[in-house]
Write an enzyme that holds these catalytic residues in place. Structure first.
Site, PDB file in Angstrom:
ATOM      1  NE  ARG A  66      -1.391   0.363  24.115  1.00 15.83           N
ATOM      2  CZ  ARG A  66      -2.457   0.133  24.882  1.00 15.83           C
ATOM      3  NH1 ARG A  66      -3.664   0.160  24.361  1.00 15.83           N
ATOM      4  NH2 ARG A  66      -2.310  -0.144  26.162  1.00 15.83           N
ATOM      5  CE1 TYR A 128       6.223  -3.623  -0.867  1.00 15.96           C
ATOM      6  CE2 TYR A 128       4.699  -3.642   0.986  1.00 15.96           C
ATOM      7  CZ  TYR A 128       5.992  -3.724   0.485  1.00 15.96           C
ATOM      8  OH  TYR A 128       7.033  -3.887   1.358  1.00 15.96           O
ATOM      9  CG  ASP A 201      -0.886   1.834  -0.672  1.00 15.49           C
ATOM     10  OD1 ASP A 201      -0.336   2.951  -0.698  1.00 15.49           O
ATOM     11  OD2 ASP A 201      -0.292   0.806  -0.314  1.00 15.49           O
ATOM     12  CE  LYS A 226       7.822   2.355   1.110  1.00  7.45           C
ATOM     13  NZ  LYS A 226       8.943   1.597   1.569  1.00  7.45           N
TER      14      LYS A 226
HETATM   15  C1  PLP Z   1       2.632   0.926  -2.128  1.00  2.17           C
HETATM   16  C2  PLP Z   1       3.116   0.481  -0.778  1.00  2.17           C
HETATM   17  N1  PLP Z   1       2.214   0.314   0.204  1.00  2.17           N
HETATM   18  C3  PLP Z   1       2.578  -0.083   1.437  1.00  2.17           C
HETATM   19  C4  PLP Z   1       3.893  -0.354   1.722  1.00  2.17           C
HETATM   20  C5  PLP Z   1       4.271  -0.812   3.104  1.00  2.17           C
HETATM   21  O1  PLP Z   1       4.849   0.245   3.789  1.00  2.17           O
HETATM   22  P1  PLP Z   1       5.804   0.053   5.063  1.00  2.17           P
HETATM   23  O2  PLP Z   1       7.077  -0.527   4.561  1.00  2.17           O
HETATM   24  O3  PLP Z   1       5.924   1.441   5.605  1.00  2.17           O
HETATM   25  O4  PLP Z   1       5.092  -0.862   5.997  1.00  2.17           O
HETATM   26  C6  PLP Z   1       4.880  -0.193   0.738  1.00  2.17           C
HETATM   27  C7  PLP Z   1       6.286  -0.467   1.045  1.00  2.17           C
HETATM   28  O5  PLP Z   1       7.119  -0.475   0.176  1.00  2.17           O
HETATM   29  C8  PLP Z   1       4.464   0.243  -0.543  1.00  2.17           C
HETATM   30  O6  PLP Z   1       5.348   0.398  -1.543  1.00  2.17           O
END
Ligand code: PLP
Length: 412
Positions: A66, A128, A201, A226
């Protein structure tokens, strides 16, 4: 002088790798070209003084899974190299920490930047769905006020910063699912003028299109699930920031334990190697698909930052250096409700209805039904997520096949 690659694509292939050649006299094993997975949770040392160094935080020594792991560290190093591509001389001033998911990375970034009871956290209004719910639902349970802002309108952002004094503002480089582009360099200036940190993000843009740190952003976040992983078979997240934030982030992660495991880190690190190839292909495919679909009579609207009619088309070109406009296209089916969208999704043959993006497969998602399901109909309407909106994550197939499948499902 050791050779270090200059181009982004070479850094993607080699980033974070440390080859350990045994001294000639001790050549008892060969050095593999591909880095391995180091699954050990614990480590042993020659003596207690050595262990003391490890426990004291020497970043090259490991004590417990960790606290850090060499396979995870190799992935983190590769992410720093890519996000710092424009400022390689400052890569040593930045760190990355990998997390178990993108949401864990977002939560870590907010908490480690000081979001706590009494603070305000601000987010772009069309972020999101899970980020929206975190800001709107979860943080308020801990005494944090959540506010939303149209981040494409700098005057509105400035008013919000002056009025609400948020600790952080989080925006997406390319928003999910409406594909809005925000002026990140200007947002960074504004946030800093009002004492807020800007979290970006960068999931949909990836460091291939845009590298926020060079534009003054405080923390870059990815859902590595992704495009970084790229094959839809691993969940992970990562934050990249300057070293002055490292200890706050590391301490928080150590105590809350949302770390990425070494097996996942290895897969994500492998994904990075083909990121430029995949992104180049998928962005090109998305341009073709958006162009063709924009003429389809069954669609009320096609949103894609690469189309000249997109409201931030010029800004996207400027920010992304014309390297591409992303690989996601949003379409609104004309006069469609949930049943019409379901019929369309079920008629698709090659394009898969799945709740993710960034894979080599073309995937389609119905935001009202999945990513933005937790929002009330009024919240969705306020954000601009219509009942007929579908999000198409364009994969690496032949764009003619992608279009043919969509055309057939639309009934033409
Ligand atoms: C733009 C964006 N940020 C964050 C996330 C969250 O990612 P995770 O599903 O890996 O937790 C997503 C998930 O679809 C996303 O599209």
């Amino acid at each position: 002088m050791p050779f270090s690659p200059k181009s982004f694509i070479s850094k993607a292939v080699h980033g974070g790798e440390i080859r350990r050649y045994a001294p000639r006299a001790k050549r008892i094993r060969s050095t593999p070209v591909v880095g391995g997975i180091d699954p050990s949770i614990g480590y042993i040392y020659d003596d207690s003084a050595h262990l003391d160094d490890a426990l004291g935080g020497d970043p090259n020594l490991y004590v417990y899974g960790r606290y850090g792991n060499p396979t995870v560290a190799a992935f983190e190093k590769a992410m720093v190299e890519l996000e710092c591509h424009d400022m390689p001389e400052r890569a040593a001033e930045c760190f990355a920490l990998a997390t178990s998911s993108g949401m864990a990375a977002i939560h870590l970034a907010m908490a480690a930047c000081g979001v706590r009871a009494g603070a305000t956290v601000a987010a772009a209004q069309d972020c999101y769905g899970a980020t929206y719910s975190l800001v709107d639902g979860l943080w308020p349970q801990y005494g944090v006020k959540g506010v939303f802002v149209d981040a494409t309108d700098l005057n509105t952002v400035e008013r919000m910063l002056a009025q609400d004094a948020p600790t952080v503002l989080i925006v997406e480089t390319i928003s999910n699912p409406l594909l809005k582009i925000v002026d990140i360099p200007r947002l960074a200036e504004l946030c800093h003028a009002y004492g807020a940190r800007l979290l970006v993000d960068n999931t949909f843009a990836t460091p291939m299109l845009f590298r926020p740190l060079v534009h003054g952003v405080d923390v870059v976040i990815h859902s590595a699930t992704k495009y970084i992983g790229g094959h839809g078979d691993v969940l992970g997240g990562v934050v990249v920031a300057r070293n002055d934030l490292r200890s706050a982030f590391w301490e928080y992660l150590k105590k809350t334990g949302g770390n990425l495991g070494p097996h996942e880190a290895w897969l994500l690190h492998r994904g990075i190697k083909t990121l430029p190839l995949r992104m180049e292909r998928q962005c090109r495919n998305a341009c073709v698909v958006a162009e063709q679909l924009s003429r389809h009579p069954a669609l009320a609207q096609v949103r894609y930052p690469g189309l000249p009619e997109h409201p931030q088309h010029e800004l996207a070109g400027r920010l992304f250096g014309y390297a591409g406009y992303g690989a996601v296209v949003a379409c609104e089916l004309k006069d469609a409700g949930q049943e019409d969208v379901f019929r369309f999704l079920e008629a698709l043959q090659m394009v898969q209805p799945a709740t993710t993006v960034g894979d080599v497969y073309s995937l389609v998602l119905y935001p009202s039904h999945s990513s933005h399901r937790a929002l009330s109909p009024a919240q969705r309407a306020a954000v601009g997520i219509a009942d007929g909106l579908v999000r198409l994550a364009v994969g690496a197939e032949d764009p003619e096949d992608i279009c043919a499948d969509i055309y057939a499902a639309l009934g033409s």
